[in-house]
Design a protein around this motif. Structure first.
Motif, PDB file in Angstrom:
ATOM      1  N   VAL A   1       0.841  -1.194   0.000  1.00  0.00           N
ATOM      2  CA  VAL A   1       0.000   0.000   0.000  1.00  0.00           C
ATOM      3  C   VAL A   1       0.879   1.248   0.000  1.00  0.00           C
ATOM      4  O   VAL A   1       0.693   2.143  -0.810  1.00  0.00           O
ATOM      5  N   ASP A   2       1.869   1.289   0.889  1.00  0.00           N
ATOM      6  CA  ASP A   2       2.695   2.488   0.983  1.00  0.00           C
ATOM      7  C   ASP A   2       3.989   2.199   1.738  1.00  0.00           C
ATOM      8  O   ASP A   2       4.023   1.330   2.603  1.00  0.00           O
ATOM      9  N   VAL A   3       5.022   2.960   1.384  1.00  0.00           N
ATOM     10  CA  VAL A   3       6.281   2.966   2.118  1.00  0.00           C
ATOM     11  C   VAL A   3       6.640   4.423   2.354  1.00  0.00           C
ATOM     12  O   VAL A   3       6.642   5.223   1.424  1.00  0.00           O
ATOM     13  N   GLU A   4       6.910   4.765   3.600  1.00  0.00           N
ATOM     14  CA  GLU A   4       7.350   6.117   3.937  1.00  0.00           C
ATOM     15  C   GLU A   4       8.666   6.019   4.678  1.00  0.00           C
ATOM     16  O   GLU A   4       8.831   5.171   5.550  1.00  0.00           O
ATOM     17  N   VAL A   5       9.597   6.893   4.315  1.00  0.00           N
ATOM     18  CA  VAL A   5      10.870   6.989   5.019  1.00  0.00           C
ATOM     19  C   VAL A   5      11.059   8.448   5.387  1.00  0.00           C
ATOM     20  O   VAL A   5      11.164   9.309   4.516  1.00  0.00           O
ATOM     21  N   SER A   6      11.094   8.733   6.690  1.00  0.00           N
ATOM     22  CA  SER A   6      11.247  10.117   7.145  1.00  0.00           C
ATOM     23  C   SER A   6      12.731  10.495   7.160  1.00  0.00           C
ATOM     24  O   SER A   6      13.607   9.618   7.121  1.00  0.00           O
ATOM     25  N   PRO A   7      13.031  11.780   7.229  1.00  0.00           N
ATOM     26  CA  PRO A   7      14.436  12.221   7.257  1.00  0.00           C
ATOM     27  C   PRO A   7      15.230  11.645   8.434  1.00  0.00           C
ATOM     28  O   PRO A   7      16.448  11.500   8.352  1.00  0.00           O
TER      29      PRO A   7
ATOM     30  N   VAL B   1       8.047   3.319   7.608  1.00  0.00           N
ATOM     31  CA  VAL B   1       6.703   2.794   7.830  1.00  0.00           C
ATOM     32  C   VAL B   1       6.273   2.072   6.556  1.00  0.00           C
ATOM     33  O   VAL B   1       6.232   2.672   5.481  1.00  0.00           O
ATOM     34  N   VAL B   2       5.971   0.790   6.682  1.00  0.00           N
ATOM     35  CA  VAL B   2       5.541  -0.036   5.555  1.00  0.00           C
ATOM     36  C   VAL B   2       4.108  -0.474   5.816  1.00  0.00           C
ATOM     37  O   VAL B   2       3.807  -1.016   6.882  1.00  0.00           O
ATOM     38  N   GLU B   3       3.233  -0.218   4.839  1.00  0.00           N
ATOM     39  CA  GLU B   3       1.839  -0.641   4.940  1.00  0.00           C
ATOM     40  C   GLU B   3       1.556  -1.674   3.855  1.00  0.00           C
ATOM     41  O   GLU B   3       1.816  -1.424   2.679  1.00  0.00           O
ATOM     42  N   ILE B   4       1.023  -2.830   4.282  1.00  0.00           N
ATOM     43  CA  ILE B   4       0.631  -3.873   3.348  1.00  0.00           C
ATOM     44  C   ILE B   4      -0.845  -4.176   3.573  1.00  0.00           C
ATOM     45  O   ILE B   4      -1.418  -3.785   4.594  1.00  0.00           O
TER      46      ILE B   4
ATOM     47  N   ALA C   1       7.187 -11.313   9.954  1.00  0.00           N
ATOM     48  CA  ALA C   1       8.066 -11.942   8.957  1.00  0.00           C
ATOM     49  C   ALA C   1       8.625 -10.904   7.987  1.00  0.00           C
ATOM     50  O   ALA C   1       9.822 -10.926   7.668  1.00  0.00           O
ATOM     51  N   LEU C   2       7.777  -9.980   7.529  1.00  0.00           N
ATOM     52  CA  LEU C   2       8.250  -8.927   6.622  1.00  0.00           C
ATOM     53  C   LEU C   2       9.234  -8.009   7.326  1.00  0.00           C
ATOM     54  O   LEU C   2      10.262  -7.638   6.761  1.00  0.00           O
ATOM     55  N   SER C   3       8.951  -7.669   8.559  1.00  0.00           N
ATOM     56  CA  SER C   3       9.849  -6.815   9.339  1.00  0.00           C
ATOM     57  C   SER C   3      11.224  -7.470   9.488  1.00  0.00           C
ATOM     58  O   SER C   3      12.260  -6.827   9.277  1.00  0.00           O
ATOM     59  N   ARG C   4      11.239  -8.733   9.796  1.00  0.00           N
ATOM     60  CA  ARG C   4      12.519  -9.459   9.940  1.00  0.00           C
ATOM     61  C   ARG C   4      13.259  -9.534   8.606  1.00  0.00           C
ATOM     62  O   ARG C   4      14.490  -9.404   8.559  1.00  0.00           O
TER      63      ARG C   4
ATOM     64  N   TYR D   1      17.871   2.915  12.153  1.00  0.00           N
ATOM     65  CA  TYR D   1      16.528   3.238  11.685  1.00  0.00           C
ATOM     66  C   TYR D   1      15.502   2.649  12.635  1.00  0.00           C
ATOM     67  O   TYR D   1      15.790   1.766  13.443  1.00  0.00           O
ATOM     68  N   GLU D   2      14.289   3.163  12.526  1.00  0.00           N
ATOM     69  CA  GLU D   2      13.136   2.634  13.237  1.00  0.00           C
ATOM     70  C   GLU D   2      12.213   2.046  12.174  1.00  0.00           C
ATOM     71  O   GLU D   2      11.951   2.692  11.154  1.00  0.00           O
ATOM     72  N   LEU D   3      11.728   0.828  12.390  1.00  0.00           N
ATOM     73  CA  LEU D   3      10.918   0.148  11.382  1.00  0.00           C
ATOM     74  C   LEU D   3       9.555  -0.217  11.955  1.00  0.00           C
ATOM     75  O   LEU D   3       9.457  -0.787  13.037  1.00  0.00           O
ATOM     76  N   GLU D   4       8.523   0.128  11.190  1.00  0.00           N
ATOM     77  CA  GLU D   4       7.152  -0.225  11.556  1.00  0.00           C
ATOM     78  C   GLU D   4       6.488  -0.861  10.342  1.00  0.00           C
ATOM     79  O   GLU D   4       6.449  -0.267   9.267  1.00  0.00           O
ATOM     80  N   VAL D   5       5.998  -2.087  10.519  1.00  0.00           N
ATOM     81  CA  VAL D   5       5.302  -2.801   9.449  1.00  0.00           C
ATOM     82  C   VAL D   5       3.902  -3.121   9.944  1.00  0.00           C
ATOM     83  O   VAL D   5       3.736  -3.657  11.039  1.00  0.00           O
ATOM     84  N   GLY D   6       2.901  -2.762   9.137  1.00  0.00           N
ATOM     85  CA  GLY D   6       1.532  -3.020   9.561  1.00  0.00           C
ATOM     86  C   GLY D   6       0.568  -3.005   8.397  1.00  0.00           C
ATOM     87  O   GLY D   6       0.953  -2.882   7.229  1.00  0.00           O
ATOM     88  N   SER D   7      -0.705  -3.107   8.745  1.00  0.00           N
ATOM     89  CA  SER D   7      -1.746  -3.072   7.723  1.00  0.00           C
ATOM     90  C   SER D   7      -2.090  -1.629   7.399  1.00  0.00           C
ATOM     91  O   SER D   7      -1.735  -0.710   8.131  1.00  0.00           O
ATOM     92  N   ALA D   8      -2.811  -1.455   6.300  1.00  0.00           N
ATOM     93  CA  ALA D   8      -3.169  -0.116   5.856  1.00  0.00           C
ATOM     94  C   ALA D   8      -4.109   0.572   6.833  1.00  0.00           C
ATOM     95  O   ALA D   8      -4.190   1.786   6.866  1.00  0.00           O
ATOM     96  N   GLY D   9      -4.827  -0.159   7.628  1.00  0.00           N
ATOM     97  CA  GLY D   9      -5.691   0.430   8.634  1.00  0.00           C
ATOM     98  C   GLY D   9      -7.138   0.505   8.196  1.00  0.00           C
ATOM     99  O   GLY D   9      -7.452   1.071   7.156  1.00  0.00           O
TER     100      GLY D   9
END
Length: 155
Positions: free
Chosen positions: A23-29, A34-37, A50-53, A66-74
């Motif tokens: 759905v989306d990938v955002e990378v802040s400065p 933040v990865v949305e699937i 599994a995707l985060s790993r 970095y800080e990584l967050e993987v989740g659903s689109a909401g």
């Protein structure tokens, strides 16, 4: 700063042969990723883990922290990609048109970047004293609406 395209490529690689879609990938400065699937039947936490790993295995924290967050689109969030529209065919949606008017109805179809919502409107019918509810199909373009989202109904 971590390159957004590198993260997108990693996610795409993990998504191969799976029914999930990006759905989306955002990378802040400050390197917050933040990865949305999403998936037609919902997103499982085990798959997010599994995707985060997978991403963590391919990005080096030695080069950049970095800080990584993987989740659903909401649930209830505006749609970002065409597949989200397709997955909601037959379900209640809310559309905010470019003119600021809100519409609610059932997502009937999606063709390319256009979609049709069936809604109930009151119309005057000849011979009737009061307006009568009538089902009307209204066509929208994904590029011209402010948002379209799944309408959560607690009935």
């Amino acid at each position: 700063m971590i390159d957004k395209n590198i993260v997108k490529n990693l996610v795409s690689e993990w998504l191969q042969d799976k029914e999930y879609f990006l759905v989306d990938v955002e990378v802040s400065p400050d390197d917050r990723i933040v990865v949305e699937i999403d998936h037609a039947e919902g997103v499982w936490i085990e798959d997010c883990v599994a995707l985060s790993r997978f991403i963590e295995e391919h990005l080096s924290r030695d080069e950049e922290d970095y800080e990584l967050e993987v989740g659903s689109a909401g649930l209830g969030m505006p749609f970002k990609v065409e597949q989200q529209y397709v997955n909601c065919i037959g379900k209640d949606v809310e559309v905010l048109a470019a003119d600021g008017k809100k519409y609610a109805g059932v997502l009937k179809s999606v063709e390319g970047r256009d979609f049709v919502v069936t809604m109930t409107e009151k119309q005057r019918i000849e011979g009737k004293k009061r307006p009568v509810p009538v089902e009307v199909d209204r066509q929208f373009s994904m590029d011209e609406v402010k948002y379209c989202k799944y309408l959560i109904n607690f009935k």
